[in-house]
Design an enzyme around this catalytic site. Structure first.
Site, PDB file in Angstrom:
ATOM      1  N   LYS A  75      19.734   6.495  -0.557  1.00 57.13           N
ATOM      2  CA  LYS A  75      20.394   5.781   0.524  1.00 57.13           C
ATOM      3  C   LYS A  75      19.446   4.743   1.118  1.00 57.13           C
ATOM      4  O   LYS A  75      18.236   4.962   1.222  1.00 57.13           O
ATOM      5  CB  LYS A  75      20.833   6.784   1.590  1.00 57.13           C
ATOM      6  N   SER A 152      27.402   6.896   7.792  1.00 58.59           N
ATOM      7  CA  SER A 152      26.675   5.746   7.279  1.00 58.59           C
ATOM      8  C   SER A 152      26.375   5.839   5.776  1.00 58.59           C
ATOM      9  O   SER A 152      25.932   4.849   5.176  1.00 58.59           O
ATOM     10  CB  SER A 152      25.349   5.580   8.030  1.00 58.59           C
ATOM     11  N   SER A 176      27.121  11.354   9.221  1.00 59.24           N
ATOM     12  CA  SER A 176      26.945  10.313   8.211  1.00 59.24           C
ATOM     13  C   SER A 176      26.958  10.799   6.772  1.00 59.24           C
ATOM     14  O   SER A 176      27.004   9.981   5.854  1.00 59.24           O
ATOM     15  CB  SER A 176      25.641   9.546   8.470  1.00 59.24           C
TER      16      SER A 176
END
Length: 477
Positions: A75, A152, A176
């Site tokens: 990520k 996210s 997230s």
């Protein structure tokens, strides 16, 4: 190896082919890169691609760990890796480089997970959607290109859902991992506070709210990944709670008869979409049929507005730290286009927060944790909707308009069942509970007592057996 075969297997399935020498890590990496260039690109799910370099790494890879040597994605959350710069979805932080790896990617690679790119995030990872200006446009939901992929970890969820990789790194400081897992129809586990280390460059994220993990198509991949990355790191400020010898072994056993609370309503009369309630009802019925004691309940009384404010204040304080650190390193003043409008407003707002207010926010989290711990004395697991609504249309949660607090209030009404469990530090997982007639996934959330990832994973695996979802591979476009 053909794409269809690659996508039909989870991470451990690919690792088994590697162990039997039916395929090489380089061949798997070639498949993943081919899919990244087509499906991943179509969804705008990837950044900092290092394709040729990663093919060379895979070519020379020595098999190791539970996953042997399969393709993987990190990520764009700022976790340090020498091969991959990071931006946290921000033009201000674009192309941040690192001199050494953090502990987490070292543990991923020791498990046989070979990163070849990063996945997209919203600016500073501070939205439940992935629509960062830095990325040149939104990351699209692979089941409906007009909707949010969540955030996210939206790029990670989209990449897993469309079969670029079977498992990808995610992080969760307010939902997230779980929000994009729900939006994209994959499995996402947020671990207990202290379970996964954040060192060696920092000890905690967002006042202890944040933790790292993975998103995957199968429960067993998440269990194997947690075996690899979980456990205390010397110097970490939080001790890892006790763990079984192996989560992967644990999910091979039934969890026993559990006492499960079912939440259908939210605090402050926040509306919950009928599709989300129906998914909870469906899963509750499956759990009853499996022999569990399933009890309709209501969330314990907390001051939800105060929790939303505390969460927002901690995030705004972290915006100030991130921005001022970057400006201090570059010696430049903040330009008008360095931050998206809501984040610029959050930066200005964050500078007004006092130390006493920040400490009050941390105390608020602890108070919520105590309230939930008292509630959990009567239950082993809580079942909730993952989200209060179906994934919204792109633009609803944009950072391009409105104030920071207006955005946070929207987030509080969408991810209502998420951030509370970051405050408590409990393990929680989102899994596909149902699918709408239009083909959208609807997630449900399983929440365990602090430190009981084993029960969350075992119950998830039990549900996966009676309503499998891993065969669903999105084909965007």
């Amino acid at each position: 190896m053909r794409d269809v075969e690659y996508q039909s297997l989870d991470g451990l399935g690919l690792a088994d082919l590697l162990a039997r020498k039916e395929v090489t890590s380089e061949e798997l990496m070639a498949c993943a890169i081919g899919l990244a260039k087509t499906r991943g690109a179509a969804l705008n799910a990837l950044c900092y691609e290092r394709y040729e370099e990663s093919l060379a790494v895979a070519r020379d890879w020595t098999p190791r760990g539970a996953f042997g040597g399969i393709p993987f994605l990190l990520k764009d959350s700022g976790v340090a890796h020498v091969r991959f710069p990071s931006s946290l979805g921000s033009r201000l932080l674009n192309d941040t480089t690192y001199a050494r790896n953090a502990t987490l990617p070292e543990r991923f690679e020791a498990a046989g997970l070979i990163p070849f790119a990063r996945t997209t995030v919203p600016e500073f990872c501070m939205a439940p959607t992935t629509e960062a200006a830095r990325n040149g446009g939104p990351t699209l939901n692979p089941w409906d290109l007009t909707r949010s992929s969540g955030g996210s970890s939206g790029g990670a969820a989209a990449a897993v859902a469309c079969g670029v990789v079977p498992v990808a790194h995610g992080s969760d400081g307010g939902g997230s991992i779980r929000i994009p897992a729900a939006a994209c129809g994959v499995y996402g586990l947020k671990t207990s506070r202290g379970r996964v280390p954040m060192g060696p460059f920092r000890g905690e994220g967002w006042g202890s709210l944040a933790t790292d993990g993975v998103l995957s198509r199968t429960v067993r991949d998440s269990a194997a990944a947690l075996d690899a990355i979980g456990g205390y790191e010397a110097g970490a400020p939080y001790a890892a709670p006790p763990a079984p010898d192996s989560y992967l072994d644990a999910i091979k056993r039934a969890p026993g008869r559990l006492r499960i609370a079912v939440w259908r309503q939210a605090w402050n009369d926040i509306p919950v979409a009928p599709e989300c309630v129906a998914a909870v009802d469906r899963v509750a019925a499956l759990l009853r049929a499996a022999g569990h004691e399933v009890i309709d309940s209501a969330p314990p009384e907390i001051d939800y507005d105060a929790l939303v404010l505390a969460h927002a204040n901690v995030l705004a304080s972290n915006i100030v730290v991130s921005v001022d650190t970057r400006l201090g390193l570059t010696g430049k003043a903040l330009a008008d286009d360095d931050l998206e409008p809501a984040m610029r407003n959050g930066y200005e707002y964050g500078k007004t927060i006092t130390g006493a207010q920040y400490i009050g926010c941390i105390n608020r989290f602890h108070a919520v944790g105590r309230a939930l711990e008292a509630y959990m004395q009567d239950y082993d697991i809580i079942l909730t909707p993952s989200l209060t609504q179906l994934p919204p249309k792109l633009g609803y949660l944009t950072m391009q308009e409105g104030t920071f607090m207006e955005l946070r209030r929207k987030v509080g009404r969408y991810g209502t069942f998420s951030a509370i469990f970051n405050a408590t530090g409990q393990p929680a997982a989102s899994l596909p509970g149902a699918w709408t007639e239009a083909g959208l996934p609807v997630g449900v959330q399983l929440v365990g007592r602090f430190g009981r990832e084993d029960l969350v994973l075992q119950l998830s695996a039990q549900l996966e057996q009676v309503q499998p979802w891993a065969h669903r591979i999105a084909q965007p476009g």
